[in-house]
Write an enzyme that holds these catalytic residues in place. Sequence first.
Site, PDB file in Angstrom:
ATOM      1  N   PHE A 255      52.316  22.974  28.913  1.00  0.00           N
ATOM      2  CA  PHE A 255      51.704  23.680  27.787  1.00  0.00           C
ATOM      3  C   PHE A 255      52.734  23.877  26.669  1.00  0.00           C
ATOM      4  O   PHE A 255      53.830  24.377  26.909  1.00  0.00           O
ATOM      5  CB  PHE A 255      51.161  25.035  28.261  1.00  0.00           C
ATOM      6  CG  PHE A 255      50.553  25.836  27.138  1.00  0.00           C
ATOM      7  CD1 PHE A 255      49.435  25.371  26.449  1.00  0.00           C
ATOM      8  CD2 PHE A 255      51.109  27.046  26.743  1.00  0.00           C
ATOM      9  CE1 PHE A 255      48.886  26.098  25.403  1.00  0.00           C
ATOM     10  CE2 PHE A 255      50.565  27.781  25.699  1.00  0.00           C
ATOM     11  CZ  PHE A 255      49.449  27.311  25.029  1.00  0.00           C
TER      12      PHE A 255
ATOM     13  N   LYS B   3      62.934  27.729  28.163  1.00  0.00           N
ATOM     14  CA  LYS B   3      62.700  29.148  28.455  1.00  0.00           C
ATOM     15  C   LYS B   3      63.539  29.633  29.639  1.00  0.00           C
ATOM     16  O   LYS B   3      64.126  30.720  29.597  1.00  0.00           O
ATOM     17  CB  LYS B   3      61.209  29.370  28.736  1.00  0.00           C
ATOM     18  CG  LYS B   3      60.844  30.835  28.857  1.00  0.00           C
ATOM     19  CD  LYS B   3      59.338  31.039  28.821  1.00  0.00           C
ATOM     20  CE  LYS B   3      58.996  32.528  28.754  1.00  0.00           C
ATOM     21  NZ  LYS B   3      57.551  32.767  28.669  1.00  0.00           N
TER      22      LYS B   3
ATOM     23  N   MET C 116      51.837  15.494 -11.385  1.00  0.00           N
ATOM     24  CA  MET C 116      52.666  14.292 -11.329  1.00  0.00           C
ATOM     25  C   MET C 116      51.863  13.086 -10.846  1.00  0.00           C
ATOM     26  O   MET C 116      52.054  11.964 -11.324  1.00  0.00           O
ATOM     27  CB  MET C 116      53.886  14.530 -10.426  1.00  0.00           C
ATOM     28  CG  MET C 116      54.932  13.444 -10.526  1.00  0.00           C
ATOM     29  SD  MET C 116      55.504  13.194 -12.215  1.00  0.00           S
ATOM     30  CE  MET C 116      56.988  14.181 -12.234  1.00  0.00           C
TER      31      MET C 116
END
Length: 567
Positions: A120, A170, A479
């Site tokens: 995930f 993590k 532009m």
Amino acid sequence: MEKQTTASGEEMSGSSMLMKALACEDVDVIFGYPGGAILPTYDEIYKTGIRHILARHEQGAIHAAEGYARVSGKPGVCIVTSGPGATNVVTGIADAMIDSLPLVVITGQVATTVIGTDAFQEADMIGITMPITKHNYQVRSVEELPRIIKEAFHIATTGRPGPVLIDLPKDVSLATGMFDYEKDVDLPGYQPTVIPNKLQIRKVVDSVTASKKPVILAGAGVLHAKASDELVAYVEQQQIPVVNTLLGLGSYPGEDDLHLGMAGMHGTYTANMALHEADLLISIGARFDDRLTGNLAHFAPHAKVAHIDIDPAEIGKNVPTEIPVVGDAKQALLMLMDEQGKRGDHHEWKSWLRELKEEYPLWYEQDGETIKPQHLIEKIYEVTKGEAVVTTDVGQHQMWSAQFYKFNYPNQWVTSGGLGTMGFGFPAAIGAQFAKPDKPVVAIIGDAGFQMTAQELSILQELNLPIKVMIVNNAALGMVRQWQQLFHGERYSNSLFPIQPNFVKLAEAYDVKGMKVEQLSNLEASLKEMFDYPGPVLMDCRVAKEENVYPMISPGKGQHQMEGVKP
Ligand SMILES: Cc1ncc(C[n+]2csc(CCOP(=O)(O)OP(=O)(O)O)c2C)c(N)n1
Ligand SMILES: [Mg+2]
């Protein structure tokens, strides 16, 4: 010999190490956005109270970090989560890479145990950012984290600056280890050459002595090297006219007699002709971007080229170079002044250029009540007395800002040059304001580009940052419209906005003072009100819709073939 450390000997988690290391690096503000994989780090941000600016989109955070880096001269730090958080900063990383801005970007990553399983919010940030970072790391164990952070800051800020990414899984941020933060890095393979070769400097000196028509091209490398004072002193000694690249503006005082303006596609006629006619071109910290050179076959055809750059890979990349000088711009200029001895003059050359400057100034026609965008920029210059930090987005308003705001100080000018990133200018102003809390900061933005990162009005609301947001509203992708007019038979495919949001109400939704100006006669008073107001203001300034940026070097043309040099 014992290793020198700035902090040592404590056992702690990876995320605590990160906070400690940021403190050792004197980081006083970080820009970011939390999420799952980076939660342990955000827990430490909470506990330590380090200043964290919560953007409302990761792109806002990274452009703010870039603006901070550009104006402060210190590295910008950005922290985001894995997967979509990380991919949302990719544009900013690419932008920082091409414009040589020092960033340390920390992306959360899924746990090492699941990397490679399509976990995930997993995205391969090492793979994705390989070509757009100066260096990137994935931390595989907590033991290597302090060394990696130390190296990341070192690599981002030394040599040619650039973005360094640290991908932090993590589980590594949760694991504990000993924190030793060494004073020095040990990177035998990374040793940027700072002091130029004396022989090469001698060659530049001899060429300057022999030259009748020398010109200096000063790029952002002068700013990165903090070498503006040395550039001014060298120019004073040798009397060599200076042209700037877009990103080099401010490295030499824009109002000085020897400053010829910006060169390139929308540069001044004089700057481009100086490059065209020069017999010696000394490039300092510039990379000969195609928007600067025009058609390379016609670029500086009479000039011997000396190229001073800290990055050897830039030398000879686009333009054949007779005198390569690898080294830091400040060191090179100091050595040039030392070696040169005799004062230069170049009287004829200077007076020819002075005549060109007088004959072909930047021009526009302000008639009637419709505000011309160039006039608006001139007025902003007047009202801010040339003292503001100016950030821009990308498009016509960017070129007009480069042309009509005269940049007299280093690091006053923040724009996305290489990548040309719409959405850059407004969040960059937020970072700029953190770098210079006491300076007026104005973000000059197109009506379209503003909508790419407008959500960062939340930061102005939350922190009452006194940033002035000027929307140069031509109701168009100006532009793009200009190029469609000039090169695509006036077929305005998807570039006009007959319907627009109510920008004043949008500002008010964020408790930001909103103003709208449509008439020339109201402009000056409104600008004064805007800049006198102590808090944030957004102004929707309606300007002439069909104005084009001139002069211009059309694609394929050489610098001497500018069009629209006169009304
Ligand atoms: C992210 C991104 N998408 C597309 C472009 C191409 N592009 C360059 S200028 C421009 C128009 C910008 O319009 P606006 O922000 O209103 O500025 P203006 O040119 O009108 O001053 C576009 C679409 C870009 N530079 N960046
Ligand atoms: Mg526009």
